[in-house]
Design a protein around this motif. Structure first.
Motif, mmCIF file in Angstrom:
data_model
loop_
_atom_site.group_PDB
_atom_site.id
_atom_site.type_symbol
_atom_site.label_atom_id
_atom_site.label_comp_id
_atom_site.label_asym_id
_atom_site.label_seq_id
_atom_site.Cartn_x
_atom_site.Cartn_y
_atom_site.Cartn_z
ATOM 1 N N HIS A 187 3.734 -34.756 64.535
ATOM 2 C CA HIS A 187 3.373 -33.866 65.646
ATOM 3 C C HIS A 187 4.055 -34.319 66.937
ATOM 4 O O HIS A 187 4.580 -33.492 67.698
ATOM 5 C CB HIS A 187 1.857 -33.861 65.831
ATOM 6 N N HIS A 188 4.086 -35.632 67.165
ATOM 7 C CA HIS A 188 4.715 -36.154 68.381
ATOM 8 C C HIS A 188 6.211 -35.841 68.397
ATOM 9 O O HIS A 188 6.761 -35.451 69.436
ATOM 10 C CB HIS A 188 4.489 -37.654 68.480
ATOM 11 N N VAL A 189 6.874 -35.995 67.255
ATOM 12 C CA VAL A 189 8.306 -35.673 67.204
ATOM 13 C C VAL A 189 8.523 -34.189 67.509
ATOM 14 O O VAL A 189 9.504 -33.817 68.156
ATOM 15 C CB VAL A 189 8.899 -36.028 65.824
ATOM 16 N N GLY A 190 7.576 -33.342 67.083
ATOM 17 C CA GLY A 190 7.685 -31.921 67.389
ATOM 18 C C GLY A 190 7.657 -31.633 68.874
ATOM 19 O O GLY A 190 8.260 -30.659 69.338
ATOM 20 N N THR A 191 6.974 -32.493 69.661
ATOM 21 C CA THR A 191 6.975 -32.314 71.117
ATOM 22 C C THR A 191 8.241 -32.891 71.742
ATOM 23 O O THR A 191 8.708 -32.399 72.771
ATOM 24 C CB THR A 191 5.738 -32.984 71.750
ATOM 25 N N VAL A 192 8.802 -33.928 71.128
ATOM 26 C CA VAL A 192 10.034 -34.544 71.628
ATOM 27 C C VAL A 192 11.243 -33.684 71.291
ATOM 28 O O VAL A 192 12.188 -33.571 72.087
ATOM 29 C CB VAL A 192 10.196 -35.962 71.031
ATOM 30 N N LEU A 193 11.230 -33.059 70.117
ATOM 31 C CA LEU A 193 12.339 -32.214 69.659
ATOM 32 C C LEU A 193 11.825 -30.797 69.425
ATOM 33 O O LEU A 193 11.646 -30.362 68.276
ATOM 34 C CB LEU A 193 12.940 -32.780 68.363
ATOM 35 N N PRO A 194 11.546 -30.032 70.486
ATOM 36 C CA PRO A 194 10.962 -28.691 70.326
ATOM 37 C C PRO A 194 11.879 -27.702 69.621
ATOM 38 O O PRO A 194 11.429 -26.635 69.206
ATOM 39 C CB PRO A 194 10.666 -28.267 71.771
ATOM 40 N N GLN A 195 13.177 -28.056 69.492
ATOM 41 C CA GLN A 195 14.097 -27.154 68.787
ATOM 42 C C GLN A 195 13.859 -27.164 67.276
ATOM 43 O O GLN A 195 14.386 -26.321 66.554
ATOM 44 C CB GLN A 195 15.557 -27.516 69.094
ATOM 45 N N LEU A 196 13.070 -28.116 66.807
ATOM 46 C CA LEU A 196 12.714 -28.187 65.391
ATOM 47 C C LEU A 196 11.288 -27.677 65.193
ATOM 48 O O LEU A 196 10.428 -27.852 66.054
ATOM 49 C CB LEU A 196 12.812 -29.623 64.881
ATOM 50 N N LYS A 197 11.048 -27.069 64.044
ATOM 51 C CA LYS A 197 9.709 -26.595 63.702
ATOM 52 C C LYS A 197 9.192 -27.427 62.541
ATOM 53 O O LYS A 197 9.814 -27.463 61.480
ATOM 54 C CB LYS A 197 9.736 -25.113 63.329
ATOM 55 N N ILE A 198 8.074 -28.107 62.756
ATOM 56 C CA ILE A 198 7.492 -28.969 61.733
ATOM 57 C C ILE A 198 6.156 -28.365 61.302
ATOM 58 O O ILE A 198 5.285 -28.103 62.134
ATOM 59 C CB ILE A 198 7.275 -30.398 62.262
ATOM 60 N N ARG A 199 6.034 -28.132 59.996
ATOM 61 C CA ARG A 199 4.796 -27.553 59.463
ATOM 62 C C ARG A 199 4.223 -28.513 58.425
ATOM 63 O O ARG A 199 4.910 -28.874 57.474
ATOM 64 C CB ARG A 199 5.073 -26.172 58.855
ATOM 65 N N PHE A 200 2.975 -28.893 58.628
ATOM 66 C CA PHE A 200 2.345 -29.942 57.815
ATOM 67 C C PHE A 200 1.025 -29.433 57.269
ATOM 68 O O PHE A 200 0.212 -28.855 57.985
ATOM 69 C CB PHE A 200 2.109 -31.176 58.698
ATOM 70 N N LEU A 201 0.798 -29.672 55.975
ATOM 71 C CA LEU A 201 -0.471 -29.298 55.360
ATOM 72 C C LEU A 201 -0.909 -30.381 54.378
ATOM 73 O O LEU A 201 -0.157 -30.735 53.467
ATOM 74 C CB LEU A 201 -0.357 -27.959 54.631
ATOM 75 N N ALA A 202 -2.099 -30.921 54.595
ATOM 76 C CA ALA A 202 -2.678 -31.855 53.628
ATOM 77 C C ALA A 202 -3.152 -31.080 52.412
ATOM 78 O O ALA A 202 -3.483 -29.890 52.505
ATOM 79 C CB ALA A 202 -3.835 -32.620 54.264
ATOM 80 N N HIS A 203 -3.218 -31.753 51.266
ATOM 81 C CA HIS A 203 -3.524 -31.053 50.025
ATOM 82 C C HIS A 203 -4.926 -30.460 50.018
ATOM 83 O O HIS A 203 -5.165 -29.455 49.342
ATOM 84 C CB HIS A 203 -3.375 -32.014 48.837
ATOM 85 N N ASN A 204 -5.865 -31.052 50.771
ATOM 86 C CA ASN A 204 -7.239 -30.565 50.741
ATOM 87 C C ASN A 204 -7.580 -29.705 51.950
ATOM 88 O O ASN A 204 -8.748 -29.504 52.271
ATOM 89 C CB ASN A 204 -8.226 -31.732 50.624
ATOM 90 N N SER A 205 -6.560 -29.182 52.619
ATOM 91 C CA SER A 205 -6.790 -28.339 53.787
ATOM 92 C C SER A 205 -7.446 -27.023 53.385
ATOM 93 O O SER A 205 -6.958 -26.322 52.496
ATOM 94 C CB SER A 205 -5.458 -28.046 54.497
ATOM 95 N N PRO A 206 -8.546 -26.644 54.040
ATOM 96 C CA PRO A 206 -9.148 -25.343 53.750
ATOM 97 C C PRO A 206 -8.322 -24.183 54.292
ATOM 98 O O PRO A 206 -8.624 -23.023 54.018
ATOM 99 C CB PRO A 206 -10.515 -25.426 54.454
ATOM 100 N N PHE A 207 -7.291 -24.495 55.076
ATOM 101 C CA PHE A 207 -6.409 -23.463 55.611
ATOM 102 C C PHE A 207 -5.184 -23.253 54.719
ATOM 103 O O PHE A 207 -4.327 -22.432 55.026
ATOM 104 C CB PHE A 207 -5.958 -23.845 57.025
ATOM 105 N N LEU A 208 -5.105 -24.014 53.628
ATOM 106 C CA LEU A 208 -3.981 -23.918 52.700
ATOM 107 C C LEU A 208 -4.381 -23.039 51.522
ATOM 108 O O LEU A 208 -5.390 -23.307 50.870
ATOM 109 C CB LEU A 208 -3.592 -25.306 52.196
ATOM 110 N N PRO A 209 -3.628 -21.969 51.227
ATOM 111 C CA PRO A 209 -3.943 -21.156 50.049
ATOM 112 C C PRO A 209 -4.007 -22.018 48.796
ATOM 113 O O PRO A 209 -3.191 -22.926 48.610
ATOM 114 C CB PRO A 209 -2.782 -20.165 49.990
#
Length: 303
Positions: free
Chosen positions: A116-138
């Protein structure tokens, strides 16, 4: 004074539910927030029944214990009412008691916070992260299923293998229209390297499973999740000690082809940042380290 949930509160609840168990410094890093004000608000959310908290050992700052936060039923109900969590999901499936061993999960959180921190340092990149037990993950993306029949033309039931990464994330570079996929395994030395039974926690079997995922293109199902084109993936191991890094690197070298497997240990990540050249490629400790960010390699440790 009447307590009212704010939009920021809902973001806090959503992140706590996503992490399941998280320390307040991790939460501040993940939300790019002020630690002191966030800690005060967490106390209010605990008092109102949205969150639960506990202390964990002795912290690293002035000897204070770390505050560990997990969702309470109130948080789940709020996000279900707002359509952010499927109402069919039972609250008991989300509460912090159902997460893996805490130390393992907290190291996973730190990896996420560094990304997440690198995403703020390099805003030109898009980083998407999902843990395996996320209730927001299909549900269909929480694990990987592979048809593993060595003789596809043979009659009879086909053997299948299913396994679950600790997390999956992608890094997208819009300037090159390129997305790289990563599977993440956090390793604290509690799992066996290899056993005759080849259990799901057997590291050797995990590597074999990911190899089959690579060969059968099973990873391509994530193209529909993130609307991108994927050409292979990297399997990342983050260890808690240099000794474990050395042990896993030796195993990886014994299992070619293994260039798609990259390894590091947490002290390097905290010192230089996850985007720095801290990664051992293919288990070759004697070779110069690499960065998973390629041409965007940079030192970006958490502040």
């Amino acid at each position: 004074m009447v307590f009212r949930l704010t939009g920021n509160d809902c973001e806090v609840l959503r992140m706590v539910i996503e992490c399941r168990v998280v320390t307040t410094p991790q939460l501040a890093a993940l939300l790019s927030g002020n630690g002191k004000s966030l800690n005060r608000r967490i106390g209010q959310l605990v008092d109102q029944g949205y969150l639960a908290d506990a202390t964990r050992g002795r912290g690293q700052r002035r000897g204070r214990p770390e505050r560990v936060v997990s969702p309470a039923i109130g948080a789940v109900q709020v996000l279900q009412e707002r359509g952010l969590i499927d109402p069919q999901v039972r609250a008991e499936e989300i509460l912090g008691e159902r997460v893996p061993p805490q130390a393992h999960h907290l190291l996973l959180n730190w990896v996420r916070a560094h990304l997440h921190h690198v995403g703020t340092v390099l805003p030109q990149l898009k980083i998407r992260f999902l843990a395996h037990n996320s209730p927001f993950l299909p549900a269909e993306y929480s694990s990987i299923a592979i048809a593993a029949n060595p003789m596809p033309d043979a009659t009879g039931p086909q053997k299948s293998i299913s396994f679950t990464p600790d997390a999956v994330f992608s890094i997208s570079d819009a300037t090159q229209d390129k997305t790289v996929l990563f599977f993440l395994e956090v390793d604290r030395g509690t799992e066996t390297l290899g056993s005759p039974k080849r259990t799901p926690k057997d590291i050797r079997q995990k590597i074999l499973n990911y190899g089959m995922c690579f060969d059968t293109l099973a990873y391509k199902k994530y193209e529909s999740l993130w609307n991108c084109q994927l050409n292979g993936f990297r399997l990342l191991f983050v260890t808690d000690t240099v000794a474990r890094l050395s042990t896993l690197s030796t195993l990886v070298q014994e299992m070619p082809p293994s260039d798609f497997i990259w390894l590091t240990e947490q002290a390097r990540m905290f010192k230089e940042g996850i985007s720095a050249p801290i990664w051992v490629r293919g288990g070759r400790l004697d070779a110069p380290p690499h960065s998973i960010f390629g041409r965007w390699s940079c030192q970006a440790p958490l502040p």
